[in-house]
Design a protein around this motif. Structure first.
Motif, PDB file in Angstrom:
ATOM      1  N   MET A  94       1.765  -0.488   0.889  1.00 19.10           N
ATOM      2  CA  MET A  94       2.468  -1.476   0.094  1.00 19.10           C
ATOM      3  C   MET A  94       3.758  -1.814   0.780  1.00 19.10           C
ATOM      4  O   MET A  94       4.122  -2.964   0.887  1.00 19.10           O
ATOM      5  N   HIS A  95       4.463  -0.837   1.241  1.00 22.57           N
ATOM      6  CA  HIS A  95       5.714  -1.034   1.932  1.00 22.57           C
ATOM      7  C   HIS A  95       6.595  -1.991   1.234  1.00 22.57           C
ATOM      8  O   HIS A  95       7.019  -2.963   1.782  1.00 22.57           O
ATOM      9  N   THR A  96       6.791  -1.715   0.051  1.00 20.89           N
ATOM     10  CA  THR A  96       7.512  -2.661  -0.705  1.00 20.89           C
ATOM     11  C   THR A  96       8.699  -1.953  -1.273  1.00 20.89           C
ATOM     12  O   THR A  96       8.764  -0.794  -1.278  1.00 20.89           O
ATOM     13  N   GLN A  97       9.611  -2.357  -1.814  1.00 24.56           N
ATOM     14  CA  GLN A  97      10.448  -1.931  -2.926  1.00 24.56           C
ATOM     15  C   GLN A  97      10.866  -3.167  -3.543  1.00 24.56           C
ATOM     16  O   GLN A  97      10.348  -3.689  -4.193  1.00 24.56           O
TER      17      GLN A  97
ATOM     18  N   GLU B  38       1.885   7.231  -8.380  1.00 29.02           N
ATOM     19  CA  GLU B  38       2.554   8.329  -7.659  1.00 29.02           C
ATOM     20  C   GLU B  38       1.638   8.880  -6.574  1.00 29.02           C
ATOM     21  O   GLU B  38       2.075   9.193  -5.470  1.00 29.02           O
ATOM     22  N   TYR B  39       0.345   8.996  -6.885  1.00 34.67           N
ATOM     23  CA  TYR B  39      -0.604   9.561  -5.930  1.00 34.67           C
ATOM     24  C   TYR B  39      -0.833   8.641  -4.738  1.00 34.67           C
ATOM     25  O   TYR B  39      -1.005   9.105  -3.614  1.00 34.67           O
ATOM     26  N   ALA B  40      -0.843   7.351  -4.981  1.00 35.64           N
ATOM     27  CA  ALA B  40      -1.170   6.405  -3.919  1.00 35.64           C
ATOM     28  C   ALA B  40       0.027   6.061  -3.055  1.00 35.64           C
ATOM     29  O   ALA B  40      -0.111   5.866  -1.842  1.00 35.64           O
ATOM     30  N   TYR B  41       1.194   5.972  -3.665  1.00 37.35           N
ATOM     31  CA  TYR B  41       2.315   5.409  -2.931  1.00 37.35           C
ATOM     32  C   TYR B  41       3.612   6.173  -3.056  1.00 37.35           C
ATOM     33  O   TYR B  41       4.244   6.513  -2.060  1.00 37.35           O
ATOM     34  N   PHE B  42       4.047   6.459  -4.284  1.00 39.31           N
ATOM     35  CA  PHE B  42       5.456   6.787  -4.419  1.00 39.31           C
ATOM     36  C   PHE B  42       5.825   8.198  -3.994  1.00 39.31           C
ATOM     37  O   PHE B  42       6.869   8.420  -3.390  1.00 39.31           O
ATOM     38  N   ALA B  43       5.013   9.182  -4.310  1.00 37.95           N
ATOM     39  CA  ALA B  43       5.372  10.568  -4.034  1.00 37.95           C
ATOM     40  C   ALA B  43       5.268  10.903  -2.553  1.00 37.95           C
ATOM     41  O   ALA B  43       4.495  10.303  -1.806  1.00 37.95           O
ATOM     42  N   ARG B  44       6.060  11.882  -2.141  1.00 34.77           N
ATOM     43  CA  ARG B  44       5.930  12.387  -0.774  1.00 34.77           C
ATOM     44  C   ARG B  44       4.591  13.088  -0.602  1.00 34.77           C
ATOM     45  O   ARG B  44       4.091  13.735  -1.532  1.00 34.77           O
ATOM     46  N   PRO B  45       3.972  12.983   0.578  1.00 32.58           N
ATOM     47  CA  PRO B  45       2.649  13.582   0.779  1.00 32.58           C
ATOM     48  C   PRO B  45       2.638  15.099   0.667  1.00 32.58           C
ATOM     49  O   PRO B  45       1.594  15.692   0.381  1.00 32.58           O
TER      50      PRO B  45
ATOM     51  N   ASP C  69      -1.840   1.560   1.299  1.00 35.42           N
ATOM     52  CA  ASP C  69      -1.820   2.258   0.005  1.00 35.42           C
ATOM     53  C   ASP C  69      -2.078   1.326  -1.167  1.00 35.42           C
ATOM     54  O   ASP C  69      -2.701   1.704  -2.159  1.00 35.42           O
ATOM     55  N   SER C  70      -1.595   0.076  -1.084  1.00 31.73           N
ATOM     56  CA  SER C  70      -1.760  -0.863  -2.198  1.00 31.73           C
ATOM     57  C   SER C  70      -1.382  -2.255  -1.722  1.00 31.73           C
ATOM     58  O   SER C  70      -0.760  -2.420  -0.671  1.00 31.73           O
ATOM     59  N   ILE C  71      -1.767  -3.250  -2.499  1.00 26.69           N
ATOM     60  CA  ILE C  71      -1.341  -4.623  -2.254  1.00 26.69           C
ATOM     61  C   ILE C  71      -0.704  -5.143  -3.534  1.00 26.69           C
ATOM     62  O   ILE C  71      -1.357  -5.190  -4.579  1.00 26.69           O
ATOM     63  N   VAL C  72       0.568  -5.510  -3.445  1.00 28.35           N
ATOM     64  CA  VAL C  72       1.284  -6.037  -4.608  1.00 28.35           C
ATOM     65  C   VAL C  72       1.413  -7.552  -4.488  1.00 28.35           C
ATOM     66  O   VAL C  72       0.735  -8.307  -5.150  1.00 28.35           O
ATOM     67  N   ARG C  73       2.245  -7.996  -3.579  1.00 31.60           N
ATOM     68  CA  ARG C  73       2.394  -9.436  -3.352  1.00 31.60           C
ATOM     69  C   ARG C  73       1.509  -9.947  -2.219  1.00 31.60           C
ATOM     70  O   ARG C  73       1.102 -11.091  -2.204  1.00 31.60           O
ATOM     71  N   GLY C  74       1.288  -9.095  -1.232  1.00 29.31           N
ATOM     72  CA  GLY C  74       0.458  -9.472  -0.096  1.00 29.31           C
ATOM     73  C   GLY C  74       1.247  -9.917   1.115  1.00 29.31           C
ATOM     74  O   GLY C  74       0.679 -10.095   2.197  1.00 29.31           O
ATOM     75  N   ASP C  75       2.547 -10.095   0.982  1.00 30.67           N
ATOM     76  CA  ASP C  75       3.307 -10.619   2.108  1.00 30.67           C
ATOM     77  C   ASP C  75       3.433  -9.619   3.255  1.00 30.67           C
ATOM     78  O   ASP C  75       3.386 -10.001   4.421  1.00 30.67           O
ATOM     79  N   THR C  76       3.572  -8.332   2.937  1.00 29.08           N
ATOM     80  CA  THR C  76       3.614  -7.318   3.987  1.00 29.08           C
ATOM     81  C   THR C  76       2.329  -7.358   4.812  1.00 29.08           C
ATOM     82  O   THR C  76       2.358  -7.354   6.044  1.00 29.08           O
ATOM     83  N   ASN C  77       1.214  -7.398   4.114  1.00 29.03           N
ATOM     84  CA  ASN C  77      -0.080  -7.389   4.790  1.00 29.03           C
ATOM     85  C   ASN C  77      -0.278  -8.641   5.633  1.00 29.03           C
ATOM     86  O   ASN C  77      -0.827  -8.576   6.736  1.00 29.03           O
TER      87      ASN C  77
END
Length: 503
Positions: A1-4, A264-271, A374-382
């Motif tokens: 996602m690389h988003t915030q 949290e599992y997909a993106y936010f938490a540290r691995p 990890d995810s697609i929110v807006r799609g601009d990163t991708n």
């Protein structure tokens, strides 16, 4: 996602709190506990300690700073005491200008009639309007800055009315609709923590090997950083009070519904954090294995795997193991470009993403590339990453996405707060592939996600995927705004902050 987030705002926050019963300075524990969670919030950070009935606070913007050894005594004098709480934040409520971000930096202190309390908060409150009115009626100088300020004053009001910490915490739990994990200190030095009745946000407890120091943390990595033993994850609706004898656990809300944030599992938490007795990275590897099983023909068509660093790395390992394809480490993150893309203005986002991810052209030229994301929110990163892949000569580009298609906003501390900003709310996976320039977008199924996490569907918050929100106010607002969005009405800001949809 690389988003915030857009307009400078985030999940919310990371919290840490600690108490020592040998009268030691706790600042080193608090500092390292917070620094281990800096991924949970880049906008601001704050420390607060307690000594002899007084609170001492330090707050600032940006990342948790490095502390030089020759300055440690200055920090001890600035933040004395054997109890401390801390917070890293990204904004999911309130205004987003610099002044407002400064005013919203945690921890917060509230005081009235000789009583006071300090809180560090992670989450987001949905029913803010009635609570703001209530606080304004009870505190003559109350000015709403953010949700954590509301929670702090609500807790203080409960202490004033009941003179009982358990009843005060119960009042917060029963009055607030949303997600909240809290650690705090009362004016008499009582150290405590609690979770909302759905347990949406993480909060664990641990202690040092000598059982002289006890801590609360959003993630287990902060306990690891301090060489503490992990004891337990707080239950939904549970209050924990600390004494020399350890943790006293009180189930304030009986028979609560578990609805832990699946994101949290997909993106936010540290691995390297632990949820549900498993390391997060192990679950993410299973995500990758699942996608290969669900899309075997596309996996066969791939030549190499490229991950979007760093949250795509663990799923890339799973894709590699399940498919036999080489995981080519040809996408590299510039470590010191720390801005998260979904916290930025549109004009800034492309430039930051372009600088943040470096693609090694020679490794992808003439290849069919599978990107793990990890995810697609807006799609601009991708879009930007795929464009770079095309320029480097990739023949085909597929995207394997570990989190199912996001169709609805989050009200609980991930700053994706309207339907219009979510590409998945308006488009199918095939349409998204065309928009971002991919040959295919392959989402992990909801069933695969749940199986990899190892829990039941009704024990997770999956509202952004299913449209089923665990709290009533959030569900009501989501339904109203979805209908308006489908009718073509313009969305203005975060929908849970709009006066006309509040209960």
């Amino acid at each position: 996602m690389h988003t915030q987030r857009e307009k400078g705002t985030t999940t919310g926050c990371g919290i840490f709190g600690v108490i020592n019963y040998e009268n030691q300075h706790v600042f080193p524990y608090v500092y390292w506990g917070l620094r281990a969670q800096n991924h949970r919030g880049h906008q601001s950070h704050g420390f607060l300690t307690y000594s002899n009935g007084e609170f001492y606070a330090y707050k600032s913007l940006d990342l948790v700073p490095k502390v030089k050894s020759d300055a440690i005594h200055e920090w001890f004098s600035r933040l004395p005491g054997s109890i401390g709480i801390a917070n890293v934040r990204y904004t999911t409520s309130g205004k987003c200008d610099e002044v407002s971000i400064v005013q919203g930096t945690q921890p917060f202190i509230a005081a009235i009639d000789g009583l006071k309390v300090a809180l560090s908060f992670n989450g987001n409150i949905v029913n803010t309007q009635p609570l703001r009115k209530e606080m304004a009626e009870n505190f003559s100088n109350f000015i709403y800055n953010c949700d954590s300020d509301l929670v702090c004053h609500k807790m203080l009001l409960g202490l004033k009315q009941t003179n009982d910490l358990v009843l005060a915490a119960k009042g917060v739990m029963e009055s607030l609709d949303g997600a909240f994990s809290v650690t705090g200190i009362t004016g008499d030095g009582t150290f405590f923590a609690f979770k909302d009745p759905h347990g949406i946000k993480p909060l664990c407890a641990g202690h040092d090997p000598n059982s002289k120091t006890y801590a609360f943390s959003s993630e287990t990595v902060s306990l690891d950083m301090n060489s503490f033993v992990r004891d337990f994850e707080l239950n939904p609706g549970e209050l924990v009070i600390v004494s020399k004898d350890g943790f006293k656990r009180i189930q304030v809300i009986p028979n609560p519904r578990h609805a832990f944030c699946a994101f949290e599992y997909a993106y936010f938490a540290r691995p390297d954090s632990i949820f549900n007795h498993k390391y997060v990275y192990e679950i993410r590897e299973d995500f990758g294995r699942n996608i290969v099983k669900e899309y075997p023909q596309i996996a066969k068509d791939g030549d190499i795997i490229i991950s979007v660093p760093e949250t795509g790395d663990d799923s890339a390992m799973g894709v590699h193991e399940a498919s036999g394809l080489r995981w080519e480490r040809a996408s590299r993150r510039h470590r010191y470009v720390t801005e998260r893309a979904f916290i930025l203005l549109n004009a800034e986002r492309y430039s930051t993403i372009d600088k943040k991810i470096n693609i090694l052209d020679a490794k992808v030229k003439d290849k069919n590339v599978i990107i793990t994301e990890d995810s697609i929110v807006r799609g601009d990163t991708n879009s930007i990453i795929i464009e770079k892949m095309r320029k480097a000569g990739a023949k085909k580009v597929y995207v394997f996405v570990t989190f199912p298609r996001i169709i609805g906003p989050c009200f609980y501390g991930i700053d994706m707060s309207s339907y219009g900003q979510l590409i998945g709310s308006r488009h199918s996976s095939e349409e998204i592939a065309k928009i971002i320039g991919a040959d295919g977008v392959c989402y992990q199924s909801l069933e695969g996600l749940i199986k990899a996490i190892g829990t039941k569907e009704d024990e997770l918050c999956l509202a952004c995927v299913t449209g089923k929100y665990p709290t009533p106010c959030a569900q009501k607002i989501a339904d109203i705004m979805k209908n308006r969005f489908q009718e073509g009405c313009e969305e203005k800001g975060r929908i849970y902050e709009n006066d006309d949809v509040q209960p």
